[in-house]
Design an enzyme around this catalytic site. Sequence first.
Site, PDB file in Angstrom:
ATOM      1  N   THR A 387     -25.600 -41.175 -11.669  1.00 34.97           N
ATOM      2  CA  THR A 387     -26.646 -40.494 -10.949  1.00 34.97           C
ATOM      3  C   THR A 387     -26.189 -40.142  -9.535  1.00 34.97           C
ATOM      4  OG1 THR A 387     -28.186 -41.727 -12.291  1.00 34.97           O
ATOM      5  CG2 THR A 387     -29.023 -40.942 -10.207  1.00 34.97           C
ATOM      6  N   ASP A 429     -31.864 -43.968 -22.162  1.00 29.54           N
ATOM      7  CA  ASP A 429     -32.851 -44.558 -21.256  1.00 29.54           C
ATOM      8  C   ASP A 429     -34.164 -44.891 -21.961  1.00 29.54           C
ATOM      9  OD1 ASP A 429     -31.398 -44.870 -18.993  1.00 29.54           O
ATOM     10  OD2 ASP A 429     -32.417 -43.350 -17.810  1.00 29.54           O
ATOM     11  N   SER A 459     -35.294 -45.408 -13.266  1.00 26.86           N
ATOM     12  CA  SER A 459     -35.377 -46.250 -12.073  1.00 26.86           C
ATOM     13  C   SER A 459     -35.209 -45.440 -10.793  1.00 26.86           C
ATOM     14  CB  SER A 459     -34.300 -47.340 -12.113  1.00 26.86           C
ATOM     15  OG  SER A 459     -34.514 -48.223 -13.187  1.00 26.86           O
ATOM     16  N   GLY A 479     -27.331 -45.476  -9.324  1.00 30.50           N
ATOM     17  CA  GLY A 479     -27.015 -46.863  -9.623  1.00 30.50           C
ATOM     18  C   GLY A 479     -27.765 -47.462 -10.788  1.00 30.50           C
ATOM     19  N   GLY A 480     -28.406 -46.641 -11.641  1.00 31.26           N
ATOM     20  CA  GLY A 480     -29.090 -47.201 -12.801  1.00 31.26           C
ATOM     21  C   GLY A 480     -30.146 -48.204 -12.387  1.00 31.26           C
TER      22      GLY A 480
END
Length: 580
Positions: A387, A429, A459, A479-480
């Site tokens: 991301t 996801d 997130s 960063g997930g």
Amino acid sequence: MTCQTLRRFSVTLISISLCIVGGASTPTGARAVQGDRAERGMVVSAHPLASEAGVEILSQGGNAIDAAVATALAISVVEPFSAGIGGGGFLLLREGDTGEIRALDFRERAPLAATSDMYVDENGDPIERASLDGHRAVAVPGTIAGLARVHETYGELPWSTVVAPAIRLAQDGFTVSDRLASRVRSREEVLLSNPAARAIFSRDGAPYREGDRLVQADLGRTLRSIARDPQNFYTGDIARAIASDMAANGGLISREDLQAYEPIWRSPVCGDWRSVRICSMPPPSSGGVHLLQILHIIGDLDARSLGWHHPDVLHLLVEAMRVAYADRAEYLGDPDFVEVPVARLIDPRYASWRRSQIEGDRVRRSDRVEAVDPQTLRRLTSESTDTTHLTVVDDRRTVVSMTFTINGNFGAGVVAAGTGIVLNNEMDDFAIAPGVPNLYGLVGDEANAIAPRKTPLSSMTPAIVTENGEFRMAAGSPGGSTIITTVLQILFNVLVYDMDAESAVAAPRLHHQWLPDRLWVERWGFDAMTLQELERRGHQIEELPGWGNANAIVLTEEGMLEGAADPRGEGAARGFSGLY
């Protein structure tokens, strides 16, 4: 914040110094923080060339929206492993003239042919990497629809003008960085197995190396088509190419899926905390909900007096994270498909009850921490959520905080033939089966199960902070699963400890997400005695090299815009002072 002040905050067990390079600490082996200061405008992104594209647009009379669109499209060219026009995301916007904050959801959506059990075998067991690699892992992209929608509503320059920098970067090429070269190597097997990706990211099967020049001719042609009409991505020549490539390779996205895609304006999640008002993304992102939930659990703790990274502060932060991620697994999903109790989860009364369950001297193991049951949640809040991120502010203090993605490194590892578009693997996801962790170790349940045209839970946490109705700061990060806690700590560093933008972004981070029951800390940034004290309280610590690639813009007391890009990445802040 001065070095002297930071040392005063560090009397308890902190041995690192935040007084190097621009007043900020940096991870071991990382570059210096890339910061800048300016009065009229600021663009911060994950790559210098993308930030420069945004400033170029500001210099032509564009506003923050124009600059953000140009920056995002440029990132799609120069950072193809993290985000691009084959993905989607969320945009938070503050209008400078009115102060209104709006949220645009241009997240990817499940194709019409998607089913809840598409990634499990006949025994209900997950099929290895089925939701991560290849055409069946791809969800319907939303980036171009989102950028076109926000530009149509708020942009001032012609659409073709804001697309132009990205076209130039694709056609003329740019120098491959070590970061890009290493990301190609890490996904070499899957990229080389896809002919279209192989043709772009290798030379006869040899991956590009640092210092090589990468030209993306197909992507340049695609961007020229988008510059003429962004709808070509969904109903025109690009849509035909994507659908044809999907049909030839067992993918699920059809022309009907592309034609039906629409971005959605949603009401942002906002809450008051101490003297500021914080706004972020609502579901289907969990970011805004849990950012506010954690801050409310922290409440009025006098962290400033205790000191920066005092064990008492860190313990409460971690335990609040544990609670929030437990609730995330149970309640968060696409609000168009499931009811998400946003107002109740961010209610200070609920946070106060949760805080009362946290013991100051020991952890509550994650197997003892569960999502609150619906009846209790109603009772407590009745009357008696690879991301990239970019941040842009213009001279009217219009603000764009935007996080967008193709999910994993190089997404699904495939390129739609003839288009140059790296496609996402966003289907991962979703909760592919109850309790099965995704790429980032997050688990989910029925609220995030796969369904046609449903949006997977995210997130992503683009944030805008105001104080007394005026812009105060904006921040975000990739960063997930660590996105929420990264943004949380940057805001905390600025709003509680009065750090400048560079120090706040560079400061060491920690993260807990309920499951797995581990406290991740950046190995370079925490004093050994502090970690020993946290272990004594029961935290199971795992030291990692570092994570995130955040950026932020902070308004100083003197009215200057202070921008900072993360030293963990290769981004840059570029200020605009009226001369270019």
